[in-house]
Motif scaffolding. Structure first.
Motif, PDB file in Angstrom:
ATOM      1  N   LYS A 205       0.831  -1.207   0.000  1.00 44.29           N
ATOM      2  CA  LYS A 205       0.000   0.000   0.000  1.00 44.29           C
ATOM      3  C   LYS A 205       0.866   1.259   0.000  1.00 44.29           C
ATOM      4  O   LYS A 205       0.529   2.260  -0.626  1.00 44.29           O
ATOM      5  CB  LYS A 205      -0.962  -0.008   1.191  1.00 44.29           C
ATOM      6  N   ALA A 206       1.997   1.210   0.702  1.00 50.07           N
ATOM      7  CA  ALA A 206       2.911   2.352   0.705  1.00 50.07           C
ATOM      8  C   ALA A 206       3.484   2.575  -0.701  1.00 50.07           C
ATOM      9  O   ALA A 206       3.618   3.726  -1.157  1.00 50.07           O
ATOM     10  CB  ALA A 206       4.032   2.122   1.712  1.00 50.07           C
TER      11      ALA A 206
ATOM     12  N   GLY B 214      10.711   0.052   2.862  1.00 50.05           N
ATOM     13  CA  GLY B 214      10.826  -0.766   1.663  1.00 50.05           C
ATOM     14  C   GLY B 214      11.327   0.029   0.478  1.00 50.05           C
ATOM     15  O   GLY B 214      11.270   1.266   0.455  1.00 50.05           O
ATOM     16  N   SER B 215      11.838  -0.707  -0.506  1.00 49.42           N
ATOM     17  CA  SER B 215      12.301  -0.137  -1.777  1.00 49.42           C
ATOM     18  C   SER B 215      12.073  -1.226  -2.826  1.00 49.42           C
ATOM     19  O   SER B 215      11.691  -2.347  -2.468  1.00 49.42           O
ATOM     20  CB  SER B 215      13.788   0.204  -1.679  1.00 49.42           C
TER      21      SER B 215
ATOM     22  N   LEU C  99       7.011   2.536   4.954  1.00 51.87           N
ATOM     23  CA  LEU C  99       7.480   3.655   4.144  1.00 51.87           C
ATOM     24  C   LEU C  99       8.104   3.070   2.889  1.00 51.87           C
ATOM     25  O   LEU C  99       8.913   2.133   2.985  1.00 51.87           O
ATOM     26  CB  LEU C  99       8.541   4.425   4.949  1.00 51.87           C
ATOM     27  N   PHE C 100       7.742   3.600   1.733  1.00 54.65           N
ATOM     28  CA  PHE C 100       8.338   3.099   0.487  1.00 54.65           C
ATOM     29  C   PHE C 100       9.049   4.239  -0.223  1.00 54.65           C
ATOM     30  O   PHE C 100       8.461   5.282  -0.502  1.00 54.65           O
ATOM     31  CB  PHE C 100       7.256   2.499  -0.422  1.00 54.65           C
ATOM     32  N   THR C 101      10.333   4.023  -0.507  1.00 57.41           N
ATOM     33  CA  THR C 101      11.141   5.003  -1.256  1.00 57.41           C
ATOM     34  C   THR C 101      12.046   4.233  -2.210  1.00 57.41           C
ATOM     35  O   THR C 101      12.184   3.008  -2.107  1.00 57.41           O
ATOM     36  CB  THR C 101      12.049   5.836  -0.318  1.00 57.41           C
ATOM     37  N   GLU C 102      12.719   4.967  -3.084  1.00 57.39           N
ATOM     38  CA  GLU C 102      13.616   4.291  -4.040  1.00 57.39           C
ATOM     39  C   GLU C 102      14.857   3.734  -3.356  1.00 57.39           C
ATOM     40  O   GLU C 102      15.507   2.836  -3.887  1.00 57.39           O
ATOM     41  CB  GLU C 102      14.000   5.264  -5.168  1.00 57.39           C
TER      42      GLU C 102
ATOM     43  N   GLY D   9       5.931   7.056  -0.268  1.00 57.58           N
ATOM     44  CA  GLY D   9       4.603   6.576   0.076  1.00 57.58           C
ATOM     45  C   GLY D   9       4.637   5.969   1.465  1.00 57.58           C
ATOM     46  O   GLY D   9       5.644   5.377   1.869  1.00 57.58           O
ATOM     47  N   ALA D  10       3.541   6.122   2.190  1.00 59.11           N
ATOM     48  CA  ALA D  10       3.473   5.585   3.555  1.00 59.11           C
ATOM     49  C   ALA D  10       2.121   4.919   3.772  1.00 59.11           C
ATOM     50  O   ALA D  10       1.128   5.247   3.102  1.00 59.11           O
ATOM     51  CB  ALA D  10       3.668   6.698   4.577  1.00 59.11           C
TER      52      ALA D  10
END
Ligand code: THU
Length: 129
Positions: free
Chosen positions: A9-10, A105-106, A75-78, A27-28
């Motif tokens: 979902k993030a 996550g990435s 938390l999703f980032t590159e 995204g979170a």
């Protein structure tokens, strides 16, 4: 398992990021004590200091829907970044017994921490003596 769901979902929330200045989508997704999920993305502003992080957007959505306890945040980032200090402080306000699980996550994987590992001495207004 909720880690995978929250990270998914993030990641989807990061697609909604408004990040024309940094070009760094975040995204979170937070889970509340009742199991509800709330997502957020970073929302930047031409007056840079008015930018709000993805985590705080998600947390404030949860709180404004009546939640008062957050149990996990993804938390999703590159680059698999961890939440900034301001977001950790905001999270600490809504932790039960000072604890929240944090997943970062990435595209190449994820790591997990406890809030108390990342912010062991959160500010508390008028802490008990
Ligand atoms: N950002 C977040 O969304 N969360 C953080 O924990 C740190 C930074 C955003 C703010 C800004 O839009 C971009 O990342 C670069 O700082």
């Amino acid at each position: 398992m909720s880690e995978a769901l929250l990270l998914e979902k993030a990641q989807s929330a990061a697609e909604k990021a408004y990040a024309p200045y940094s070009n760094y989508p975040v995204g979170a997704c937070v889970m509340t004590e009742s199991g509800e999920l709330f997502t957020g993305c970073n929302v930047e502003n031409g007056s840079y200091s008015a930018t709000v992080c993805a985590e705080r957007v998600a947390i404030f959505k949860a709180i404004s829907h009546g939640a008062r306890v957050v149990t996990a945040l993804a938390l999703f980032t590159e680059n698999r970044a961890l939440p900034c200090g301001t977001c950790l402080q905001v999270l600490s306000e809504f932790a039960r017994d000072g604890e929240i699980l944090i997943y970062a996550g990435s595209p190449t994987g994820s790591v997990s921490y406890r809030l108390s590992e990342l912010l062991p001495h959160a500010f508390q207004f008028k802490p008990k003596p």
